[in-house]
Design an enzyme around this catalytic site. Structure first.
Site, PDB file in Angstrom:
ATOM      1  N   GLY A 144       1.705  -6.390  -3.394  1.00 40.16           N
ATOM      2  CA  GLY A 144       2.909  -5.543  -3.610  1.00 40.16           C
ATOM      3  C   GLY A 144       2.372  -4.122  -3.762  1.00 40.16           C
ATOM      4  O   GLY A 144       1.131  -3.728  -3.996  1.00 40.16           O
TER       5      GLY A 144
ATOM      6  N   GLN B 206       2.089   4.552  -6.974  1.00 40.84           N
ATOM      7  CA  GLN B 206       0.527   4.297  -6.741  1.00 40.84           C
ATOM      8  C   GLN B 206       0.023   5.159  -5.777  1.00 40.84           C
ATOM      9  O   GLN B 206      -1.342   5.371  -5.643  1.00 40.84           O
ATOM     10  CB  GLN B 206       0.468   2.774  -6.593  1.00 40.84           C
ATOM     11  CG  GLN B 206       0.725   1.891  -7.732  1.00 40.84           C
ATOM     12  CD  GLN B 206       0.421   0.387  -7.443  1.00 40.84           C
ATOM     13  OE1 GLN B 206       1.388  -0.218  -6.857  1.00 40.84           O
ATOM     14  NE2 GLN B 206      -0.664  -0.092  -7.621  1.00 40.84           N
TER      15      GLN B 206
ATOM     16  N   CYS C 289      -3.836  -5.680 -10.164  1.00 39.39           N
ATOM     17  CA  CYS C 289      -3.174  -4.330  -9.943  1.00 39.39           C
ATOM     18  C   CYS C 289      -3.997  -3.599  -8.889  1.00 39.39           C
ATOM     19  O   CYS C 289      -5.256  -3.413  -9.367  1.00 39.39           O
ATOM     20  CB  CYS C 289      -2.595  -3.523 -11.109  1.00 39.39           C
ATOM     21  SG  CYS C 289      -1.965  -1.984 -10.616  1.00 39.39           S
ATOM     22  N   LEU C 290      -3.700  -3.225  -7.960  1.00 38.92           N
ATOM     23  CA  LEU C 290      -4.664  -2.385  -7.107  1.00 38.92           C
ATOM     24  C   LEU C 290      -5.011  -1.194  -7.684  1.00 38.92           C
ATOM     25  O   LEU C 290      -6.036  -0.345  -7.487  1.00 38.92           O
ATOM     26  CB  LEU C 290      -3.807  -1.949  -5.651  1.00 38.92           C
ATOM     27  CG  LEU C 290      -3.361  -3.256  -4.917  1.00 38.92           C
ATOM     28  CD1 LEU C 290      -2.824  -3.165  -3.636  1.00 38.92           C
ATOM     29  CD2 LEU C 290      -4.760  -4.272  -4.648  1.00 38.92           C
TER      30      LEU C 290
ATOM     31  N   HIS D 254       6.425  -6.315 -11.984  1.00 32.08           N
ATOM     32  CA  HIS D 254       5.185  -5.355 -11.956  1.00 32.08           C
ATOM     33  C   HIS D 254       5.478  -3.981 -11.173  1.00 32.08           C
ATOM     34  O   HIS D 254       5.084  -3.265 -11.693  1.00 32.08           O
ATOM     35  CB  HIS D 254       4.105  -6.201 -11.356  1.00 32.08           C
ATOM     36  CG  HIS D 254       2.866  -5.625 -11.218  1.00 32.08           C
ATOM     37  ND1 HIS D 254       1.501  -5.878 -11.954  1.00 32.08           N
ATOM     38  CD2 HIS D 254       2.451  -4.605 -10.684  1.00 32.08           C
ATOM     39  CE1 HIS D 254       0.578  -5.141 -11.717  1.00 32.08           C
ATOM     40  NE2 HIS D 254       0.872  -4.217 -10.766  1.00 32.08           N
ATOM     41  N   GLU D 255       6.144  -4.333 -10.297  1.00 31.82           N
ATOM     42  CA  GLU D 255       6.165  -2.954  -9.139  1.00 31.82           C
ATOM     43  C   GLU D 255       7.132  -2.039  -9.747  1.00 31.82           C
ATOM     44  O   GLU D 255       6.973  -0.857  -9.754  1.00 31.82           O
ATOM     45  CB  GLU D 255       6.636  -3.313  -7.782  1.00 31.82           C
ATOM     46  CG  GLU D 255       5.673  -4.246  -7.188  1.00 31.82           C
ATOM     47  CD  GLU D 255       4.194  -3.839  -7.110  1.00 31.82           C
ATOM     48  OE1 GLU D 255       4.035  -2.740  -7.182  1.00 31.82           O
ATOM     49  OE2 GLU D 255       3.204  -4.761  -6.965  1.00 31.82           O
TER      50      GLU D 255
ATOM     51  N   HIS E 103       5.776   0.046 -12.350  1.00 31.74           N
ATOM     52  CA  HIS E 103       5.100   1.265 -11.839  1.00 31.74           C
ATOM     53  C   HIS E 103       6.060   2.471 -11.769  1.00 31.74           C
ATOM     54  O   HIS E 103       5.551   3.657 -12.076  1.00 31.74           O
ATOM     55  CB  HIS E 103       4.359   0.820 -10.406  1.00 31.74           C
ATOM     56  CG  HIS E 103       3.248   0.317 -10.531  1.00 31.74           C
ATOM     57  ND1 HIS E 103       2.076   0.654 -11.124  1.00 31.74           N
ATOM     58  CD2 HIS E 103       2.823  -0.784  -9.870  1.00 31.74           C
ATOM     59  CE1 HIS E 103       1.060  -0.013 -11.028  1.00 31.74           C
ATOM     60  NE2 HIS E 103       1.308  -1.167 -10.326  1.00 31.74           N
TER      61      HIS E 103
HETATM   62  O1  K1U Z   1       0.934  -3.257  -7.780  1.00 31.84           O
HETATM   63  C1  K1U Z   1      -0.202  -3.602  -7.359  1.00 31.84           C
HETATM   64  O2  K1U Z   1      -1.220  -3.076  -7.743  1.00 31.84           O
HETATM   65  C2  K1U Z   1      -0.297  -4.781  -6.470  1.00 31.84           C
HETATM   66  C3  K1U Z   1      -0.489  -5.988  -7.285  1.00 31.84           C
HETATM   67  C4  K1U Z   1       0.675  -6.961  -7.342  1.00 31.84           C
HETATM   68  C5  K1U Z   1       0.761  -8.249  -8.511  1.00 31.84           C
HETATM   69  C6  K1U Z   1      -0.282  -9.000  -8.142  1.00 31.84           C
HETATM   70  C7  K1U Z   1      -0.334 -10.263  -9.087  1.00 31.84           C
HETATM   71  C8  K1U Z   1       0.728 -10.253  -9.951  1.00 31.84           C
HETATM   72  C9  K1U Z   1       1.737  -9.452 -10.055  1.00 31.84           C
HETATM   73  C10 K1U Z   1       1.661  -8.115  -9.204  1.00 31.84           C
HETATM   74  C11 K1U Z   1      -1.664  -6.843  -6.323  1.00 31.84           C
HETATM   75  O3  K1U Z   1      -1.256  -7.231  -5.278  1.00 31.84           O
HETATM   76  S1  K1U Z   1      -3.214  -6.935  -7.105  1.00 31.84           S
HETATM   77  C12 K1U Z   1      -4.193  -8.179  -5.697  1.00 31.84           C
HETATM   78  C13 K1U Z   1      -3.428  -9.585  -5.544  1.00 31.84           C
HETATM   79  O4  K1U Z   1      -2.755  -9.949  -6.340  1.00 31.84           O
HETATM   80  C14 K1U Z   1      -3.851 -10.477  -4.305  1.00 31.84           C
HETATM   81  C15 K1U Z   1      -4.686  -9.802  -3.669  1.00 31.84           C
HETATM   82  C16 K1U Z   1      -5.103 -10.664  -2.382  1.00 31.84           C
HETATM   83  C17 K1U Z   1      -4.427 -11.802  -2.028  1.00 31.84           C
HETATM   84  C18 K1U Z   1      -3.554 -12.262  -3.027  1.00 31.84           C
HETATM   85  C19 K1U Z   1      -3.191 -11.651  -4.283  1.00 31.84           C
HETATM   86 ZN    ZN Z   2       0.250  -2.623  -9.925  1.00 25.49          ZN
END
Ligand code: K1U
Ligand code: ZN
Length: 169
Positions: free
Chosen positions: A46, A51, A91-92, A133-134, A137
């Protein structure tokens, strides 16, 4: 298309409340395409406009295994939420940290697509967690806000140290 810079915690711009999208034009569709490219490259499931320092109520996501179910939610609203579940979140904008957060188990959401057309979805599991989560943000809220201040401060200090070390190289 272009890769966008993802702001990192504790950047104060992540605390901005996003404004509704009012123009459904080519510039918006370009932003959506750039956000998808940035999210898939990261990689993530996401990404909210906040972000990438764009303070509009827009998010992209794809929680499918094969990365073939892109979703765009513009001006999203939660119509209904039920149940509770705990899941590990990342979270990225908070790279390297995964923590357990409790959220609604199922949500019904109304949003617009990139052409300004309204639709509703019912989501559960990871999709429901990712939407919440998004959407946080877009309110300037991060998953670390659900943790104790001790844990949040520890994460903040480690990320600040990493940033200083990266600048020094
Ligand atoms: O909002 C963001 O920063 C993105 C975030 C979203 C998220 C992840 C987990 C639970 C709720 C919301 C991410 O994508 S973090 C990276 C991640 O979860 C992932 C990366 C590679 C493969 C699978 C998952
Ligand atoms: Zn996030």
């Amino acid at each position: 298309m272009a890769l966008l810079n993802i702001l990192k915690f504790p950047d104060p711009r992540l605390r901005t409340r996003a404004e509704p999208v009012t123009e459904f034009d080519d510039a918006l569709r370009q932003l959506v395409a750039d956000m998808f490219e940035t999210m898939y490259e990261a990689p993530g499931i996401g990404l909210a406009a906040t972000q990438v320092d764009v303070h509009k109520r827009l998010l992209v996501m794809d929680v499918s295994e094969d990365k073939n179910r892109p979703m765009v939610l513009i001006n999203p609203e939660i119509l209904d939420a039920e149940g509770e579940e705990e899941m590990d979140e990342g979270c990225l904008s908070v790279p390297g940290y995964y923590e357990t957060v409790r959220r609604a188990e199922k949500v019904r959401v109304r949003a617009l697509n990139e052409h300004g057309e309204s639709f509703e979805i019912e989501a559960d599991g990871l999709e429901a967690v990712c939407i919440q989560h998004e959407m946080d943000h877009l309110e300037g809220k991060l998953f670390v806000d659900y943790l104790s201040s001790l844990k949040r401060d520890r994460i903040r200090k480690k990320l600040e140290k990493q940033k200083k070390q990266a600048v020094a190289i």
